[in-house]
Each structure stands twice: as structure tokens, then as C-alpha cells.
Design a protein around this motif. Sequence first.
Motif, PDB file in Angstrom:
ATOM      1  N   PRO A 334       2.252 -25.172 -55.679  1.00  0.00           N
ATOM      2  CA  PRO A 334       3.058 -24.490 -55.128  1.00  0.00           C
ATOM      3  C   PRO A 334       2.480 -24.013 -53.516  1.00  0.00           C
ATOM      4  O   PRO A 334       1.211 -23.653 -53.508  1.00  0.00           O
ATOM      5  N   ARG A 339       3.651 -18.967 -53.639  1.00  0.00           N
ATOM      6  CA  ARG A 339       2.876 -18.074 -54.255  1.00  0.00           C
ATOM      7  C   ARG A 339       1.589 -18.371 -53.500  1.00  0.00           C
ATOM      8  O   ARG A 339       0.799 -19.134 -53.739  1.00  0.00           O
ATOM      9  N   PHE A 341      -1.399 -15.169 -51.837  1.00  0.00           N
ATOM     10  CA  PHE A 341      -2.623 -14.185 -51.814  1.00  0.00           C
ATOM     11  C   PHE A 341      -2.073 -13.241 -53.276  1.00  0.00           C
ATOM     12  O   PHE A 341      -1.038 -12.774 -53.324  1.00  0.00           O
ATOM     13  N   GLN A 342      -2.880 -13.533 -54.089  1.00  0.00           N
ATOM     14  CA  GLN A 342      -2.624 -12.807 -55.617  1.00  0.00           C
ATOM     15  C   GLN A 342      -1.355 -13.093 -56.010  1.00  0.00           C
ATOM     16  O   GLN A 342      -0.589 -11.994 -56.775  1.00  0.00           O
TER      17      GLN A 342
END
Lengths: 657, 215, 177
Positions: A334, A339, A341-342
Motif C-alpha cells: 500500500p 496507508r 503514518f500510523q
Amino acid sequence: MSPPDKRSRSAAYLALQETALQEQEEHAETGGPVIHIGLATCGIAAGALETRHAFEQVLAERKIPARIHPVGCLGHCYAEPVVIIDHPDSGFPPIFYHEVTPGKAKMLARLFLEEGDPRFEHVYGAMKPNDLIPSVMEFSRFSREHRVVMEKCGRIDPGDLNEYIAEGGYRALDAVLRMDPGQVIETVTASGLRGRGGAGFPTGLKWERARTAFGDKLVICNADEGDPGAYMDRAIIESDPHQVLEGLAICAHAAGAGEGGIYIRSEYPLAVRIITRAVEQARQAGLLGKNILGSGIDLEVTVFQGSGAFVCGEETGLIQSMEGRRGMPRHRPPYPVSRGFQGRPTVINNVKTLAYLPLILQRGAEWFRSLGTEHSPGTAVFSVVGDVVHPGLVEIPMGVTLRTLIFDICGGIPKHKGFKAVQIGGPSGGCLPESFLDIPIDFDSLTEAGAMMGSGGLVVMDEATCVVNVSRYFLDFTQKESCGKCTFCRIGARHLLDILTRITCGNGRDGDLEQLERLSRDIKQGSLCGLGRTAPNPILTSLAYFREEYETHVQDGRCPGMMCRPLTAFYIDLEKCARGCDACATCCPTDAVFTTSTRKKGIDLDTCVKCGECVTACPPEYDAVRRVSPAHLAPVVERPAEPVESAADKPENREAP
Amino acid sequence: MSRISFQVNDRKISAPEGMSLLGACLNADIHIPHLCYMEGMTEPPASCRLCFVEIEGRREPVTACTLPVRSDLKVRTDTPAVRRLQRTALRLLLSVHHVDCKHCIANYKCELQRTARFLGIGLKPKHLDHYSKEPEVDDTHPHLIHRPNRCVLCGRCIHICESRHGRAYIAMARRGFDTVLTFYGSTDAIDLPAPDCTACIDVCPVGALESKHGE
Amino acid sequence: MDSEAGREEAALLNRLRTRLADFEKDRANLLSILRMIQETFSYIPEEAIYMAADHLDLAPSEVYGVATFYNQFKFNPPGKYPIKVCLGTACHVKGGDIILENFERKLDIREGETTPDRDFSLERVACVGCCALAPVALVGEAVHGHMAPSKVEGLFTRIQVEKEMAEREKRRHESAR
């Protein structure tokens, strides 16, 4: 610039604009000369702080009513410290002075500011056309540039938000905040803007993907400029930080993000300070934070400092590092836009990409498309360094040829030497020979040639450069900066480096070049991330265009560029060496220079480290130091058993005890 | 969960939706070399660069562990381009591997041996210099012995440790070519899951981890 | 002297505990914490790694692994005069490696090391962004452009003179008191 149309501005913006314009007016009313000093990192390194101090001193001492105006970087590194003196009462236009030392500063303050004599011998040029002094616009270093993203760099005080606003800053954001995000993306897509981080991915498309992604979104400005020879991102942040912030805010609104970050190298302490202060100023002025410009839209921005890892410029590595992990890139997809940061959708854009946005939104997609080429609209910023007369930052429309850039704009090769190669795009880029000088500079042409736009680092090499050595340099860099995660980059790059090292040391073996090619090709295809996939580019291009130079190294142990030290040797031409002269001997750091029985000089090849200091020291009228390759061509001169007394040892030359 | 069927090497196989191509092939007894992948990983590191396959319509081979299965996939696991990358990757790994199978606990069950046999290459690659790391043995851990010159840095031990104990007692340290496993801070025997837990030893594909207390 | 430095470090470590409390217990703060430690001590002491790990509830090996990944974090105290030689592209082309070698020879240490008297430490850095002044070296924060082997010599003489002046000043102060 068109006069501000009040109806299309928000009340909050109009208030800010009024304050800013008022401050300008106050300055104009006070009158008096203005001294603009470039105080970005490069200027400071050249001594600009001392220059400013000298001005301050002399202005105070002599009570001269002049104002010192700190500005960022004009991009003319060869001329630093740069000072522009605007002294309207003198009848002269604003004047550009170069290499202004403290002494020169004091002299100019007295003679120009007090007496009105601009000291023509120190003038570089006038900043406006006039009848008295040639304008800098007559020099191609100025006239052929086309400043867009760097328009305000070196003209405004990066520490003063009002100056940016007075120039029309944050007007685009004000308008954008009342536009539908889809409309903003449409404009950016129509402009054809491609990411300036290197790969050239269409910015509008990236945003569209982020907008349609699900989750709490985040935008990040990638200022982790790590290419060891590119510094335009730093210069832009140090000279015009608010333009980057405005771009980031525009991006955030378009993508629907309420949180933003700036990932910046900590090796740039001044840039970190400037951007941090700019964020604080913008927040206080209501341009960031809660309810931006009364629009009801929020954007919190934080500054995150990188900790010294080139690979964190790769977007997935950057995210890992922000999450507090080892900055090892991960497989994409991804992509961060779905998708990041965190786990949140994250849009990551380069400093320059963001800095273009206020201009595109203000002047329109058509205007941007009118610059550059069809598939690479806009301009490109290069840091041109190496063997070139006028090194520095240059902004040109895409499509200009390398020849124009190197020879017309940057003044060509110094010391009447010939051109050999140009390395574009830093460690991921390639090394192009003379036959490529006429290709247009744009994303696709460079990629086709095997180089890359990359970070915009451009190193010009004259005939006394060794391309094998330069390839080795880049591999040494990528090898040290490899994150170590994937097999090809971790181990493969090490093998490439070792082969190149032995070639530059004269220990090349049969089959080494084929091995280099094979390994390079596989590393390019097999590596996990962009760093590994582009690391072999310097080798592949130089092997393609300068293969005979590699062969000469391997087969004859000869370095045609005289750069690989183990393959060369220095000797002194006894015909030319002057008896009794000690210039080379006194400067030699290893005492390798000795006096022969004829009181001339010789070089002890065993102690010589080949630093070349003796070449610099030898008076030009003798010009007696020679360098040869392969090393065994140097004639051997025996060091006499008993040291012959040299001039420095004579009693009359010794200091009295 | 619905199953998806697709084509691998002229064979039709099926796998549950969301599974990686590598997992699907391994389940169907189609061997693809791999070191870092473990069953059940949601995000495999894709770091060993061995599980390359060719997908119809793609220019270059791709790693099978990072590709979710799809019904329109046409996969080949044995093309020359795939084999070339796999062989180069393995040779690179072997160029930093201390090949001493006779004295290695992993002899006969070593993934490197198996992969070399599968790809038809020797354990001592020609044309590539060999590198060794210092020290040969890291015995700072109260219960474990680590041999950096056997380690392929696949990260399986870290992954299993983290999933068993909530935090990894083993980590990677340093960077690039100098990357090594570290037990930093694991000096206090009482706090450690070992020797009761031997998960890291069990998952090591090459015998780089060994118990200090014998098997 | 050594015990004085030791006492100072113990005091800093004590203060570190309170400073750590300012950071939320979020893993994303790890690099900020490491930077804070590096700024406080000029290096990352072992004790501080344990404290950071404890604060964020991570294994010490994890924190050590992250810290060793990044160039900026040092694990030995630097010298009083940290010398950095730029080996960016422009500096390399203009002989930056020769400058580095001269420093190594002069100080009798290798890059990445500190002299036994802890006066000087030497490291290479990749591009400080002053390419037009290549080759460049930094002593502390001060940039020295257009370096040459003989200028290396000059730099040391200058540092020596500065040091002696500072000492004389200090002695004068002491005797005045």
C-alpha cells in the motif's frame, strides 16, 4: 500583480493584509538606504554574519540612518556574501555587491551611504535597468533564469510574515479555503504539476487518491534533502518558509487533512529554526491552527527533525522514522496515500512541489502549463556545483538544454579546461557525456538517458575528473546509507563498491566490468525500495558512456583524469625547478619533499600522500611539479643520505632563540 | 471467506481472499524459495528478495509475498528472469555466510542449503569476494548464542518474539551492511522468556541462533 | 577531572528523568526523545537508553536498534572541538578526502574517533550545503571553506592560540578573585 479584489478576500485575510501593507508603508516613509544581506546557510558560511556585524557597527558609529534587511538566499553561491544596497537618494538604482567582506562593508557604508560614491570597482551590477550601471539582467546568469518557485528567495526577510503577505502571500490559501477540495485538485491536475522529489509523480493524482481514501488524513512536507550536493530545499525554506507552509495548507485542504507535518533534516539547523518560527507565526496570525482565516477549517502543523539517514527521504522510510522506528522502507503498495503514518492516509510532497502551489492556485493552471514542456510543465531548480564558473542555485524552465544551463547560465568550465561529463540527480542519477548536452532537461528525457531528475543536484566535471572515481564516490555514499533491510542493496551495493575500489586502486581484475554490469542490473531490478533500485545508475551510465576509461584503469593501471591517487605519482621536473626555492617543501604535510644534491627538490614517493599541495605551492613561473599516471612513469630521484641544508635551515633564516 | 482461483505454471490453484500469492503457492505445494516470510504475517518484510515470480502483464518479476491473490493472475514461478534474480540474491547471501555446514546445527534442515539445491548453485559462489563480520560469536545473552556470520537478517526471530511476548527482546542494530542482531539489555536472565521459550531458535532458517543449554 | 565529569553526568541523568515526563508515552516520540538525550549529553549514554525504553515501555534492544540506525546519534562523548569534514559531491570532486586524511594524520586518529585527551573528534559528513566553498570543514559550528592541507595546519595553530588565550583569561580571572 493585479490589484487585490476585496470581494474575494475573507475579512480575516484583509485584516492581515492591511497590517502587512501598513508595515511596508511605514518603512517607505522612514526612507533612507536599505542594506539587503543574504543570510542563508551558504551566505553565513562565506562570512555574511561578520559582514552584517561590520555594517551594524559602522552604521551605529557614524549614525547613518540605514536599515539592515536580512534576506535569504539569492542562489548566487559563487558571489557570497552578497549584499544589495538600495540607496534611493544617491540617484543610483539598487546595487548588487559580491564577496562583501567586513572591510568592504565598512568602506561601502562610508563612501556609498555617506558620500554617495558606489565604488564602481566593487559593483557587480544594478538590480534595475538604468543609464549608470550595467544591470545584472544583462548577465546571462540572471537573465536566462526563470524564477518561479524561488521568486521571493533572497528578496524578503524569511523571519517576517508580513513581508510574505505584502507580496500576496496566503492569498491563494484564502481563496482555496472557500473552494471545494475537488476543484482545487482539478486545478492542480490541470496544471500538470509533477512531484519535485525526483520521480515526477503527478501531484493531482496523488491528492485525488488521498482524498478518496478512508481515514483520518495527514499531509507531510518532505524536507529530508539528503543528496550530497543538492541544497535547494534548504535554500527555499531558509529564504521563503511561508510559501512552503501555504502550499502545505493548500494540500491539506485538498486532501481533507486536519494535521500536517514537516520532516526536515536536523543537519540544517538554520532551516529548522526558520521553519519552526514560521509555523509559530502562521499559527498566531490564524493561518494555521484552529479555524484558519475564519473558514472553520483546522490544520495543526508540527516540525519533525530527521536524525541523519538518507533513506528516510524515501516516503515509507520517512514514515517509519516518524513512527519512532528504524527508517527502513517497506514494500509499496500500500502507498502512503492509502496507508501511511500510523496506518492513516498520508500525502507526502517535496518542498518545491508544495512551494509551487500558491503560485499555481493564484495564477492558474494555464500559466503553469505555459512554462516548460508538455509533459513536464513548470520550472526545475538545480544546484549546479563542481567545475563551473558560477556555481549556485539555478531555476530554469523545463526543456532548456544542459548546454545552456552549464555554459550560458553558469559560465562554463573554469581555467579553460574541457568539459567531460555531468552527473545529474545525485546518487540515484547518472553521468552523461558531452553528446547529451543538447538534450532538453525534463523528467522523461533524463530518465531515458539513464540519469534522473532526482533531487536536482548537478555536478559538472572537467577533463581532469575521473568518472570511475566519481561513480565510486556515489556508491560509497549509497552503500553507507543503505538501510540494510533487503539483500540486494545491503550486500550487493557492498560488492559494487569493492569492485570499484579495487579498480580505482589499480587492482582491477579481468571480468570486473562484466560483473559490475550484471550485479548492477540485478540490484536495480531486485531491490525493495527506490534507494537500491537507483543506486547502480551512476555505474550503469558511466559504464555505458565511458567504458574505455574503466578499461584503462583495469588494463593499464592508468587514470586519465589523474584523480585516483594510487594510480598516479608526483615528481618534480628538475629542468624547471628553481634552485633554493622551498615553496613545495614547506607546505608538504608529510615531509615527502627533499632537497637534492643540486639543491633542487625531489619527491619521496613512499612518503608522498599525493595531496597536490606542492602543485598549488609551486610558483607559477616555475610550474615544476608534474603528475603522471600510471605511477611508475614518475622518474625516481634518490633522497640523499645526508640532508642537504635547505634555505629554511640556514642560520640566517632561523628565528633568534 | 470466499476462495479465489487463478493460474500458476499452467495449473489452476485456489486460495482464500486476502492471502498472499506466496502463501497460496506454498499451500498448493508449489515451491518458491523464501527466507523472511512466515505464515500468518500480515505485512511480510519482503527483505530476502527470493520469492520472485513473473506475472503476465508485468514488465519485471515481483515478490510473491507482497502480492495478494487475484482471480486474473497468471503466474510463472520458473522463468529465466525469476531464476536470475533468485540466484543473484542467494549468491549475495552466501557471500556473507560462513559456510561450515558440518559444524552447523542447521545442517540438512538449512534453508540456504535447500534453496541452493533448488536453484542449482554451489554454496561457495565464484566471482564474489567473501566477507566476514566480527565477532564470529555473540554470547552476551544469558541463554542464547548468536552467530552473525550465519545470520541472513530475515527478521523471523524478531517477528516471533514480538508476537509471543508483546515486545521483541531481539532487535536489529546499526545499518546497511553492518546491520546485526542485538540482545542489547538482555543481561538479566530473570526478565527473559528464554530458556523456556525457544521460538526464535525454532524459526531461524539457518542456525544462527543456538541455545546455551544444549537442545 | 574525570570524577567531575562523572558527577555532572549523574546530575544530567537525574534531570533526564523529569524531562522524559514531558514526552507522551507514544512510540512516535522515540526519535524526539533520543534527540533530546543527544542534545543534553552530546551523546547517548547507556543509562539513558534504559530510561527511554522504560518510559516508552519498549525493550532496550529496540531503542538501541533505532538509535544505532541514525547517523546523528553518537555513543561516545565527542571532543571539545568536534571537527567535521564535508564529503558531499562537490567537496569530493575538489579533494575533500585529502582534507580528511590531513586531519587524521595531524590528530593521529581515524574518522569517527576522539583524541585520547578528548580535545578533538573527527567525523565525515555528507554535504553541509556550502558546495560553492568546497572543500569544506567544520570546527564546531564554524564553517571553513576552500580547505587545503596547509589550511588544516593553520586551523590547529588558531585553535591552539585561542586555547592559550582562554587559559590566560581564566588564570587572570582566578588571580583577580
